[in-house]
Scaffold this motif. Structure first.
Motif, PDB file in Angstrom:
ATOM      1  N   THR A  32       0.823  -1.215   0.000  1.00 29.48           N
ATOM      2  CA  THR A  32       0.000   0.000   0.000  1.00 29.48           C
ATOM      3  C   THR A  32       0.856   1.264   0.000  1.00 29.48           C
ATOM      4  OG1 THR A  32      -0.134   0.112   2.427  1.00 29.48           O
ATOM      5  CG2 THR A  32      -1.802  -1.200   1.292  1.00 29.48           C
ATOM      6  N   ASP A  37      -1.784   8.283   2.405  1.00 26.39           N
ATOM      7  CA  ASP A  37      -2.986   7.477   2.192  1.00 26.39           C
ATOM      8  C   ASP A  37      -3.628   6.965   3.469  1.00 26.39           C
ATOM      9  OD1 ASP A  37      -0.658   5.919   2.522  1.00 26.39           O
ATOM     10  OD2 ASP A  37      -1.615   4.183   1.590  1.00 26.39           O
ATOM     11  N   THR A  38      -2.858   6.851   4.555  1.00 26.87           N
ATOM     12  CA  THR A  38      -3.427   6.386   5.826  1.00 26.87           C
ATOM     13  C   THR A  38      -2.891   7.256   6.960  1.00 26.87           C
ATOM     14  OG1 THR A  38      -1.655   4.841   6.443  1.00 26.87           O
ATOM     15  CG2 THR A  38      -3.381   4.006   4.949  1.00 26.87           C
TER      16      THR A  38
END
Length: 334
Positions: free
Chosen positions: A268, A280-281
């Motif tokens: 990821t 993204d996170t």
């Protein structure tokens, strides 16, 4: 020519090594930059032999499709193999092998580099001078490694190499491992886990990941037991560390620094580009925001010339064994 092998995850700088060793071992190596996975499995369609690297996960369903389209040999040029569905390979009759050891110095040198960068506050200091600030600040003041106890978690071939490097710098080196080898005892002093955590100023994790057995082995409780201002380095597998707990310990100033070459769910994050202000996170954002006390590299432990030669060469020797004897000593199927 012995045969054709399609190789995935080949970086541009690696191509000359593949080409040279392919000729040396008499194989036609088809080089692909893509990382093989369930979404692009058709790239390997029709090939009898496939060579992958880490972060090339293919599940049983897609392995079956590859088998139906000619796959016989599935080689990973890595020591870790949690990305290989060994169970599916066994059930489908696909031979699969790994590289049990390549240049241990490659990973050990990175572990040392991350640790020393954090210990001497190099990233912070270079940021200051890069921005025109040449005054010595309190954060530039540091400990010397010869005054530190370095703890090696996982004392196999790579762990012992790291221990030698730190010992050469004058550090006191201790270790923790469920198997206390005689070879390791010549280099370091084994401790029980509680003593290991309490005594180590720098902890280097080289622990092998065993799915379902040591997930998040370094958890919040173990991190809380570490010395105040300890430095933690993970160059093993992301799954053995509770990364969120480690980041929390840095934020709360319990850990002085955290160095990562691996994280869980690497696909990821690694091999992608992001806006550093909009990751993204939340966890990935925290890793970026805590720089320079948190350092991350995109799984480059084995990204050296000698390690690369070892990985390719052993993989081709594994293929030779299969063709010559029908078996391979490095088979993942037991």
């Amino acid at each position: 020519m012995k045969g054709k092998i399609i190789c995935f995850g080949v970086r541009d700088y690696e191509k000359p090594y593949f080409e040279k060793l392919g000729k040396q071992y008499d194989y036609d190596l088809v080089l692909r930059s893509e990382y093989l996975n369930n979404n692009c499995w058709e790239l390997a369609k029709g090939y009898e032999a496939v060579m992958v690297r880490g972060n090339c996960p293919v599940d049983g369903e897609h392995m079956k499709l590859l088998k139906e389209n000619g796959l016989k040999y599935y080689l990973t040029r890595t020591a870790g193999y949690n990305h290989v569905d060994v169970k599916a390979c066994k059930e489908l009759g696909i031979e699969t092998a790994f590289v049990p050891g390549y240049s241990p110095n490659a990973i050990s040198e990175l572990a040392l580099t991350l640790a020393m960068t954090l210990l001497r506050n190099v990233a912070y200091t270079c940021d200051q001078t890069h921005n025109g600030h040449f005054k010595v600040t309190s954060q530039m003041f540091s400990r010397e490694v010869r005054g530190c106890t370095v703890g090696i978690m996982g004392c196999g071939r790579i762990g012992c190499t790291t221990a030698k490097l730190f010992k050469g710098l004058g550090a006191n080196v201790i270790g923790y491992d469920v198997f206390e080898s005689e070879k390791a005892k010549e280099i370091l002093t084994f401790k029980d886990i509680d003593s290991f955590l309490k005594e180590s100023d720098i902890i280097i994790c080289h622990m092998a990941y065993i799915p379902g057995k040591n997930d998040n082995f370094i958890d919040d409780k173990k991190i809380a037991s570490m010395k105040q201002n300890a430095i933690l380095i993970n160059v093993a597998r992301g799954q053995v560390l509770d990364t969120e707990a480690a980041l929390k310990a840095v934020k709360e100033n319990h850990l002085a620094g955290l160095g990562l070459d691996v994280i869980s769910q690497e696909t990821t994050l690694f091999n992608k580009d992001f806006d550093p202000k909009h990751m993204d996170t939340p966890m990935h954002q925290e890793i970026i925001d805590l720089y320079p006390r948190v350092l991350i590299t995109p799984h480059i432990g084995s990204a050296t010339d000698l390690a690369l030669v070892d990985m390719i060469e052993v993989s081709l020797k594994n293929m030779d064994e299969y063709l010559e004897t029908g078996h391979c000593k490095n088979s993942l199927i037991k």
